[in-house]
Design an enzyme around this catalytic site. Sequence first.
Site, mmCIF file in Angstrom:
data_model
loop_
_atom_site.group_PDB
_atom_site.id
_atom_site.type_symbol
_atom_site.label_atom_id
_atom_site.label_comp_id
_atom_site.label_asym_id
_atom_site.label_seq_id
_atom_site.Cartn_x
_atom_site.Cartn_y
_atom_site.Cartn_z
ATOM 1 N N ASP A 21 0.970 -1.211 0.111
ATOM 2 C CA ASP A 21 -0.144 -0.109 -0.076
ATOM 3 C C ASP A 21 0.911 1.245 0.151
ATOM 4 O O ASP A 21 0.958 1.933 1.043
ATOM 5 C CB ASP A 21 -0.922 0.199 1.151
ATOM 6 C CG ASP A 21 -2.289 -0.679 0.739
ATOM 7 O OD1 ASP A 21 -2.410 -1.267 -0.226
ATOM 8 O OD2 ASP A 21 -3.107 -0.663 1.676
ATOM 9 N N ASN A 37 -2.957 -4.207 -1.916
ATOM 10 C CA ASN A 37 -4.339 -3.934 -2.781
ATOM 11 C C ASN A 37 -4.386 -2.706 -3.179
ATOM 12 O O ASN A 37 -4.960 -2.442 -4.219
ATOM 13 C CB ASN A 37 -5.375 -4.425 -1.772
ATOM 14 C CG ASN A 37 -5.576 -3.790 -0.193
ATOM 15 O OD1 ASN A 37 -4.714 -4.010 0.475
ATOM 16 N ND2 ASN A 37 -6.531 -3.402 0.036
ATOM 17 N N HIS A 74 1.967 -8.204 2.018
ATOM 18 C CA HIS A 74 1.152 -7.096 2.347
ATOM 19 C C HIS A 74 0.034 -7.755 3.289
ATOM 20 O O HIS A 74 -0.155 -6.848 4.258
ATOM 21 C CB HIS A 74 0.366 -6.481 1.091
ATOM 22 C CG HIS A 74 -0.389 -5.415 1.651
ATOM 23 N ND1 HIS A 74 -0.102 -4.071 2.184
ATOM 24 C CD2 HIS A 74 -1.873 -5.157 1.583
ATOM 25 C CE1 HIS A 74 -1.046 -3.488 2.469
ATOM 26 N NE2 HIS A 74 -1.982 -4.135 2.070
ATOM 27 N N HIS A 89 -8.900 -5.648 9.785
ATOM 28 C CA HIS A 89 -9.086 -6.557 8.651
ATOM 29 C C HIS A 89 -8.995 -7.948 9.306
ATOM 30 O O HIS A 89 -9.646 -9.046 8.728
ATOM 31 C CB HIS A 89 -7.966 -6.532 7.621
ATOM 32 C CG HIS A 89 -7.982 -5.136 6.652
ATOM 33 N ND1 HIS A 89 -9.034 -4.817 5.971
ATOM 34 C CD2 HIS A 89 -7.114 -4.011 6.768
ATOM 35 C CE1 HIS A 89 -9.136 -3.831 5.381
ATOM 36 N NE2 HIS A 89 -7.819 -3.258 5.842
#
Length: 326
Positions: free
Chosen positions: A79, A117, A210, A219
């Site tokens: 990211d 992502n 990641h 998450h």
Amino acid sequence: MVSIKPMMILIILGLCLILECGKAELPRFEHPIKPDGSLSLLVVGDWGRRGLFNQSQVAAQMGKMGEEADVDFIVSTGDNFYDDGLTGINDPAFEESFTNVYLSPSLQKQWYIVLGNHDYRGDVLAQLDPILTQKDKRWFCMRSYVLNTDVAEFFFLDTTPFSDKYFSDPDHTYDWRGILPREEYLSNLLKDLDTALKQSTSNWKIVIGHHTIRSGGYHGNTVELENRLLPILQENHVDLYINGHDHCLEHITTSESPIQFLTSGGGSKAWKNKFNPVNKDDLKFYYDGQGFLTMKITKADLHFQYYDIFGNILHQSSLPKGFYPM
Ligand SMILES: *[C@@H]1O[C@H](CO)[C@@H](O)[C@H](O)[C@H]1NC(C)=O
């Protein structure tokens, strides 16, 4: 007398076994260690916000610790550019969020970077383009690769394509160029990682991606990685799995294996104040705010520390080698 033809075939087969003909492999790179036999690094994740959300404060503190520890290189857990990666190789966000933010002399080292992502929401090939390395020689980003040093081997992994939800996300588009057909890409990647881990003779095996495997953050765990990646890490006696994705700093261990799960995703926006349950014996440390991770590795031990933006040590731990029964 043995005829020539079967002999030739045997020799070629033998050479193929030795040279592993036809086997795709993860690209490999080397980084030197210090003359005293140690290696120092910083790990930061989830950062590119043009200096905002304390990104510049994290960067300044990284600079101080980087100087104190005389770091050899910096790792990014992905990211790299919010919200939607880079628009192309000429996107000014590259300078605004990277070159012009990590200004300290001690951070002018090689950066070893993976994709997250959010990077897949832009022109993902731009971040992989060597042109960026011409613009800023610190930049080194590939999807998956192995970095060998004399004290530890690092396995950088492209984890975004593992997660089902990005393939059915109605709110965003993702740049899947280079990874389709997906299942073929994923199974080849896992096979290549398994091969590389099995070939490794390094004292310390460190895998970097990641996405979380285990996390108590917003998450939480990534089920696809728990199912498909974790068994390979366990089987190959990986010491550490390091990730970002959850915008926090955390250290998790489990009774299942000696793998230590380290999250360093505090490079900019944090303070989410949303959590997932973790067994309290497993959660060694959790900080919901900004900061980064430092690590000093020798053949005999590995010491890591988490810092906040003021330079306070929030948590530290040492792993002696001999951790695994050899
Ligand atoms: C920046 O860091 C300080 C100190 O941790 C914190 O109080 C503040 O909320 C942070 N700002 C942002 C935008 O995250």
